[in-house]
Design an enzyme around this catalytic site. Structure first.
Site, PDB file in Angstrom:
ATOM      1  N   ARG A 160      18.509  66.702  35.036  1.00  0.00           N
ATOM      2  CA  ARG A 160      17.772  66.522  36.293  1.00  0.00           C
ATOM      3  C   ARG A 160      17.190  67.890  36.633  1.00  0.00           C
ATOM      4  NH1 ARG A 160      18.524  62.374  40.180  1.00  0.00           N
ATOM      5  NH2 ARG A 160      17.918  62.920  42.300  1.00  0.00           N
TER       6      ARG A 160
ATOM      7  N   HIS B 296      10.407  59.748  36.732  1.00  0.00           N
ATOM      8  CA  HIS B 296      11.798  59.354  37.009  1.00  0.00           C
ATOM      9  C   HIS B 296      12.059  58.014  36.315  1.00  0.00           C
ATOM     10  CE1 HIS B 296      15.625  59.205  38.715  1.00  0.00           C
ATOM     11  NE2 HIS B 296      15.356  59.212  40.020  1.00  0.00           N
TER      12      HIS B 296
ATOM     13  N   GLN C  28      15.063  55.423  37.195  1.00  0.00           N
ATOM     14  CA  GLN C  28      14.914  54.710  38.468  1.00  0.00           C
ATOM     15  C   GLN C  28      14.014  53.500  38.310  1.00  0.00           C
ATOM     16  OE1 GLN C  28      16.282  55.155  41.707  1.00  0.00           O
ATOM     17  NE2 GLN C  28      15.313  53.140  41.883  1.00  0.00           N
TER      18      GLN C  28
ATOM     19  N   ASP D 238       9.428  55.669  49.538  1.00  0.00           N
ATOM     20  CA  ASP D 238      10.368  56.733  49.183  1.00  0.00           C
ATOM     21  C   ASP D 238      10.219  57.831  50.228  1.00  0.00           C
ATOM     22  OD1 ASP D 238      12.209  58.277  47.794  1.00  0.00           O
ATOM     23  OD2 ASP D 238      10.772  59.014  46.321  1.00  0.00           O
TER      24      ASP D 238
ATOM     25  N   CYS E 114      14.398  53.869  46.556  1.00  0.00           N
ATOM     26  CA  CYS E 114      15.301  54.464  45.564  1.00  0.00           C
ATOM     27  C   CYS E 114      16.470  55.213  46.190  1.00  0.00           C
ATOM     28  CB  CYS E 114      14.518  55.384  44.625  1.00  0.00           C
ATOM     29  SG  CYS E 114      13.846  56.852  45.424  1.00  0.00           S
TER      30      CYS E 114
ATOM     31  N   ARG F  69      21.123  51.102  38.775  1.00  0.00           N
ATOM     32  CA  ARG F  69      20.988  52.386  38.100  1.00  0.00           C
ATOM     33  C   ARG F  69      22.053  52.519  37.008  1.00  0.00           C
ATOM     34  NH1 ARG F  69      18.705  56.587  40.424  1.00  0.00           N
ATOM     35  NH2 ARG F  69      18.620  57.292  38.265  1.00  0.00           N
TER      36      ARG F  69
END
Length: 341
Positions: free
Chosen positions: A116, A143, A146, A255, A297, A324
């Site tokens: 990450r 991402h 996700q 988001d 998310c 996830r």
């Protein structure tokens, strides 16, 4: 004299869904659905073969995480392996040691790397020098784990709404349920919507993106998405009006407007995004599909979506978060066990 090359083929990496075909994405989601069924319905709380027993996944996170970390560690445990969490306080990721050196050292001791990072070039550099698979757990551009979870959640909803009672999601072809679906993105142009643009058009899903003036998607990503849309006869549209994006949409997604590292811009951003908060009033006057659903998310802030929508029956945020785990499990199984997608 027989010459033997010791050079190995590069390992498969998981950097962005842009690099995968529709069938490859579908295979990962179908695998995730099967794993979820095995664990939650059949009661197999661990993989019967423990294929990664004795193996370690380096989980190198330079940014905080809840869902990705928990999902990765529990998924690795399901396969019999272990996750080694390494935060920016634990290792010198690109600080006093280059990304190249870190990648070569860590990949010599671990079966894979889950990273990450900040800039997308960092995950690309880690992958370039790694001798084991590298998985993008988040970069400032993409991402992918996700969006896999989002696709899995959309499939489960479609199965529940369209198929005969008792039909199990893993029994239905993932790609069959998504054809003709429309997703509305309302908010900032960020790594979540950019990853959607790389995946949705290849799966029969139309995407409408609403962002304020000055928060446009980079031209190179628009061009890539447009190419996928032309090839698969889908649509990717852009607007500055949330109502236009939401109209006729099956899924409404947003988001954070202030991502990590953008805190200094908060006051300006809140002003620029005025009118973008997801509320029942906005949704009702925008006329979405009658069975619309909401996704996010996480983590979520009040300015992006109010409680009435976030905790409503139409909200999928918590099943989406759980998924996830199953999609990351599918990625780990594909790259570390099967060595391919």
């Amino acid at each position: 004299m027989v010459m033997i090359s010791l050079k190995r083929a590069p390992p498969p990496h998981f950097i962005t869904l842009r690099d995968l075909t529709g069938p490859q994405i579908g295979s990962l989601v179908q695998s995730a659905l099967q794993f979820k069924h095995m664990c939650k319905v059949e009661g197999k709380t661990a993989h019967p073969d423990l294929p990664l027993k004795g193996q370690t996944l380096a989980i190198m996170f330079s940014k905080r995480s809840t869902r990705t970390r928990v999902a990765t560690e529990t998924a690795m445990a399901y396969l019999g392996g272990q996750g080694l969490f390494l935060s920016s306080q634990d290792i010198q990721l690109g600080v006093n040691e280059s990304l190249r050196d870190t990648s070569q050292v860590v990949s010599s001791m671990c079966a894979g790397i889950m990273a990450r990072v900040g800039a997308h070039r960092e995950i690309e550099e880690l992958a370039h020098y790694s001798s084991v698979p590298v998985i993008n757990a988040l970069s400032d551009t993409f991402h992918p784990t996700q969006i896999l979870a989002d696709l899995m959640t959309m499939h489960e909803v479609a199965v529940a709404e369209r198929c005969p009672p008792g039909t199990l999601p893993h029994e239905v072809n993932f790609r069959d349920t998504l054809q003709g679906q429309r997703v509305a993105w309302v908010g900032d142009a960020n790594n979540i919507v950019w990853e959607m643009m790389m995946a949705f058009p290849k799966l029969g899903v139309d995407l409408a993106v609403a962002t304020p003036k000055g928060y446009d998607t980079p031209a190179v990503l628009r061009e890539t998405a447009a190419g996928f849309a032309r090839e698969h006869r889908t649509q990717v549209a852009y607007t500055q009006h949330p109502e236009e994006a939401i109209r006729d949409s099956h899924f409404i997604v947003t988001d954070t407007w202030v991502s990590m590292g953008q805190e200094a811009e908060k006051t300006k951003r809140l002003q620029d995004f005025k009118g973008y908060q997801i509320t029942h009033d906005l949704i009702n006057r925008s006329q979405p599909h009658k069975d619309w659903k909401f996704m996010h998310c996480l983590p979520r802030k009040q300015e992006e979506v109010d409680d009435a929508v976030f905790y409503s029956p139409q909200s999928l945020v918590f099943p989406e978060a759980e998924n996830r785990k199953w999609t990351i499990l599918a990625v780990l199984n594909a790259l570390l066990v099967n060595k391919r997608y």
